[in-house]
Design a protein around this motif. Structure first.
Motif, PDB file in Angstrom:
ATOM      1  N   SER A 113      -6.369  -3.769   8.463  1.00 47.81           N
ATOM      2  CA  SER A 113      -5.689  -3.063   7.374  1.00 47.81           C
ATOM      3  C   SER A 113      -6.542  -1.906   6.848  1.00 47.81           C
ATOM      4  CB  SER A 113      -5.384  -4.035   6.241  1.00 47.81           C
ATOM      5  OG  SER A 113      -4.862  -3.337   5.124  1.00 47.81           O
ATOM      6  N   GLN A 114      -5.872  -0.825   6.528  1.00 48.70           N
ATOM      7  CA  GLN A 114      -6.544   0.351   5.964  1.00 48.70           C
ATOM      8  C   GLN A 114      -6.246   0.509   4.468  1.00 48.70           C
ATOM      9  OE1 GLN A 114      -4.992   3.495   8.408  1.00 48.70           O
ATOM     10  NE2 GLN A 114      -5.901   2.692  10.289  1.00 48.70           N
ATOM     11  N   LYS A 115      -5.656  -0.511   3.860  1.00 47.04           N
ATOM     12  CA  LYS A 115      -5.223  -0.357   2.469  1.00 47.04           C
ATOM     13  C   LYS A 115      -6.394  -0.189   1.501  1.00 47.04           C
ATOM     14  CE  LYS A 115      -4.766  -5.363   1.689  1.00 47.04           C
ATOM     15  NZ  LYS A 115      -3.803  -6.451   1.434  1.00 47.04           N
ATOM     16  N   HIS A 116      -7.616  -0.600   1.935  1.00 47.15           N
ATOM     17  CA  HIS A 116      -8.785  -0.391   1.071  1.00 47.15           C
ATOM     18  C   HIS A 116      -9.288   1.052   1.173  1.00 47.15           C
ATOM     19  CE1 HIS A 116     -10.355  -1.210   5.057  1.00 47.15           C
ATOM     20  NE2 HIS A 116     -11.546  -0.799   4.696  1.00 47.15           N
ATOM     21  N   LEU A 117      -8.760   1.800   2.142  1.00 43.73           N
ATOM     22  CA  LEU A 117      -9.173   3.186   2.336  1.00 43.73           C
ATOM     23  C   LEU A 117      -8.123   4.180   1.863  1.00 43.73           C
ATOM     24  CD1 LEU A 117     -10.580   2.878   5.985  1.00 43.73           C
ATOM     25  CD2 LEU A 117     -11.864   2.767   3.837  1.00 43.73           C
ATOM     26  N   ILE A 118      -6.862   3.871   2.108  1.00 42.21           N
ATOM     27  CA  ILE A 118      -5.789   4.807   1.782  1.00 42.21           C
ATOM     28  C   ILE A 118      -4.614   4.065   1.168  1.00 42.21           C
ATOM     29  CG2 ILE A 118      -4.810   4.678   4.122  1.00 42.21           C
ATOM     30  CD1 ILE A 118      -4.145   7.709   3.788  1.00 42.21           C
ATOM     31  N   ASP A 119      -4.108   4.587   0.084  1.00 41.98           N
ATOM     32  CA  ASP A 119      -3.003   3.960  -0.645  1.00 41.98           C
ATOM     33  C   ASP A 119      -2.111   5.065  -1.196  1.00 41.98           C
ATOM     34  OD1 ASP A 119      -1.353   2.752  -2.648  1.00 41.98           O
ATOM     35  OD2 ASP A 119      -2.757   1.077  -2.754  1.00 41.98           O
ATOM     36  N   PHE A 120      -0.916   5.207  -0.621  1.00 40.17           N
ATOM     37  CA  PHE A 120      -0.010   6.278  -1.024  1.00 40.17           C
ATOM     38  C   PHE A 120       0.623   6.015  -2.386  1.00 40.17           C
ATOM     39  CE2 PHE A 120      -0.420   7.060   3.456  1.00 40.17           C
ATOM     40  CZ  PHE A 120      -0.307   8.436   3.579  1.00 40.17           C
ATOM     41  N   LYS A 121       0.624   4.780  -2.804  1.00 42.67           N
ATOM     42  CA  LYS A 121       1.206   4.451  -4.106  1.00 42.67           C
ATOM     43  C   LYS A 121       0.221   4.736  -5.235  1.00 42.67           C
ATOM     44  CE  LYS A 121       3.624   0.716  -6.519  1.00 42.67           C
ATOM     45  NZ  LYS A 121       4.074  -0.701  -6.455  1.00 42.67           N
ATOM     46  N   GLY A 133     -14.951   4.800   4.086  1.00 42.46           N
ATOM     47  CA  GLY A 133     -15.157   3.397   4.418  1.00 42.46           C
ATOM     48  C   GLY A 133     -14.920   3.130   5.892  1.00 42.46           C
ATOM     49  N   GLU A 134     -14.857   1.872   6.236  1.00 46.32           N
ATOM     50  CA  GLU A 134     -14.742   1.456   7.628  1.00 46.32           C
ATOM     51  C   GLU A 134     -13.589   0.472   7.808  1.00 46.32           C
ATOM     52  OE1 GLU A 134     -18.257   0.297  10.519  1.00 46.32           O
ATOM     53  OE2 GLU A 134     -17.572  -1.539   9.502  1.00 46.32           O
ATOM     54  N   TYR A 135     -12.940   0.551   8.944  1.00 43.67           N
ATOM     55  CA  TYR A 135     -11.993  -0.494   9.339  1.00 43.67           C
ATOM     56  C   TYR A 135     -12.343  -0.929  10.752  1.00 43.67           C
ATOM     57  CZ  TYR A 135      -9.322   3.215  11.770  1.00 43.67           C
ATOM     58  OH  TYR A 135      -8.927   4.248  12.585  1.00 43.67           O
ATOM     59  N   THR A 136     -11.751  -2.030  11.186  1.00 41.98           N
ATOM     60  CA  THR A 136     -12.134  -2.651  12.457  1.00 41.98           C
ATOM     61  C   THR A 136     -11.016  -2.552  13.482  1.00 41.98           C
ATOM     62  OG1 THR A 136     -13.527  -4.231  11.263  1.00 41.98           O
ATOM     63  CG2 THR A 136     -12.957  -4.796  13.526  1.00 41.98           C
ATOM     64  N   GLY A 137     -11.405  -2.384  14.735  1.00 37.47           N
ATOM     65  CA  GLY A 137     -10.460  -2.439  15.839  1.00 37.47           C
ATOM     66  C   GLY A 137     -10.881  -3.539  16.804  1.00 37.47           C
ATOM     67  N   VAL A 138      -9.936  -4.346  17.221  1.00 33.16           N
ATOM     68  CA  VAL A 138     -10.242  -5.457  18.134  1.00 33.16           C
ATOM     69  C   VAL A 138      -9.424  -5.314  19.411  1.00 33.16           C
ATOM     70  CG1 VAL A 138     -10.201  -7.955  18.473  1.00 33.16           C
ATOM     71  CG2 VAL A 138     -10.792  -7.019  16.232  1.00 33.16           C
ATOM     72  N   SER A 142       0.815  -1.207   0.000  1.00 27.87           N
ATOM     73  CA  SER A 142       0.000   0.000   0.000  1.00 27.87           C
ATOM     74  C   SER A 142       0.850   1.260   0.000  1.00 27.87           C
ATOM     75  CB  SER A 142      -0.922   0.006   1.226  1.00 27.87           C
ATOM     76  OG  SER A 142      -1.617   1.207   1.303  1.00 27.87           O
ATOM     77  N   SER A 143       1.890   1.257   0.814  1.00 25.91           N
ATOM     78  CA  SER A 143       2.694   2.465   0.948  1.00 25.91           C
ATOM     79  C   SER A 143       3.698   2.630  -0.173  1.00 25.91           C
ATOM     80  CB  SER A 143       3.434   2.449   2.290  1.00 25.91           C
ATOM     81  OG  SER A 143       4.373   1.392   2.303  1.00 25.91           O
ATOM     82  N   GLY A 144       4.052   1.516  -0.802  1.00 24.38           N
ATOM     83  CA  GLY A 144       5.050   1.599  -1.843  1.00 24.38           C
ATOM     84  C   GLY A 144       6.464   1.690  -1.293  1.00 24.38           C
TER      85      GLY A 144
END
Length: 297
Positions: free
Chosen positions: A238-246, A253-258, A203-205
């Motif tokens: 993972s947040q790669k479906h929300l933010i991708d610097f590459k 969208g939503e991400y989960t915390g456990v 995701s970050s490249g």
């Protein structure tokens, strides 16, 4: 200078430029072209749109600081003062950018003080942090953030603990201070043990550790053992479906915390820190990978 001339009907007119016509028109045209060009670039450049949105997401804390500081002065250096910034993040920033966090396992927080360790991927983590934030909690952060304008002043008023990792003596003093705060005030302390942000490599490249979490620094575990309080691991998916610097992607969208079960430290000594750190990190990686598999289905 304007001068008068006579038309055939005998009326008098000004033979110079009429104010508000030619001059204003000559100014409006290039400005209109410039604005149109900038809008065109903005609409066509995915990279520019990405960074505008990303920096707007982070820059909003400057304005939150200006709003919150006068109110936080009434509870200076007290975790109670975090209520207003938490409310702004949850009710303004989260809906404005369409980023939400689904928290699982908040009921696992033990009574009394404890140390939260949480993985750190991007600025989007702040949405989840505001959702997981327990009462009487302070955060340990890099000393440089202390000087980050209204955000830094707000962090000071919230009772944040600042650590200078480049100065061993100073870091040791900060650790002693944090132990005292836990033992005397019963506060909870939130720490990002990776020490910096770590988006997945694809995701970050950036070239780096292929594991989803960076190696942990030992400060959080030293603190928990010296204070003899539990470690509570929290894992953000993972947040790669929300933010991708590459790919210059930043979408809603939503991400989960456990919240994982607490890990006791009573009876442990500083010699047990490496083993404790490795065990906690392994549990967090396993949880992250499990969420990644569920998300990809």
């Amino acid at each position: 200078m304007a001068w008068d001339t006579e038309e055939t009907d005998g009326s008098t007119i000004a033979a110079g430029p009429v104010p508000g016509t030619d001059l204003s028109h000559s100014i409006r045209v290039p400005w209109s072209i410039l604005v149109a060009f900038m809008l065109l670039v903005l609409l066509c450049s995915r990279k520019i749109r990405f960074y505008l949105k990303y920096h707007s997401f982070a820059g909003i804390y400057f304005f939150f600081g200006i709003i919150c500081i006068p109110i936080m002065l009434f509870n200076a250096r007290d975790p109670k003062s975090t209520r207003i910034p938490r409310l702004l993040v949850r009710k303004v920033q989260s809906p404005l950018f369409g980023i939400t966090t689904k928290m699982i396992g908040l009921e696992r927080y033990p009574e009394g003080p404890f140390v939260i360790v949480c993985n750190h991927q991007s600025s989007l983590d702040c949405i989840g942090v505001m959702e997981l934030w327990p009462p009487r909690c302070v955060i340990l952060m890099k000393k440089m953030l202390k000087y980050a304008g209204p955000f830094g002043l707000g962090a000071i008023l919230a009772g944040s603990i600042f650590v200078d990792r480049s100065n061993h003596r100073s870091a040791k003093d900060t650790l002693s201070q944090a132990v005292k705060i836990i033992q005397t005030k019963g506060y909870r302390v939130l720490i990002f043990p990776e020490g910096t942000r770590k988006l997945p490599k694809e995701s970050s490249g950036k070239i780096g550790n292929s594991e989803p979490l960076l190696p942990f620094k030992k400060g959080a575990f030293n603190l928990a053992i010296l204070s003899q309080v539990p470690i509570v691991p929290v894992v953000f998916s993972s947040q790669k479906h929300l933010i991708d610097f590459k790919e210059y992607k930043f979408v809603s969208g939503e991400y989960t915390g456990v919240v994982l079960p607490p890990i006791a430290t009573k009876g442990l000594t500083l010699e047990d820190v490496p083993d404790l750190s490795d065990r906690v990190r392994a549990k967090m990686i396993a949880c992250f990978n499990e969420m990644e598999q569920t998300q990809s289905r």
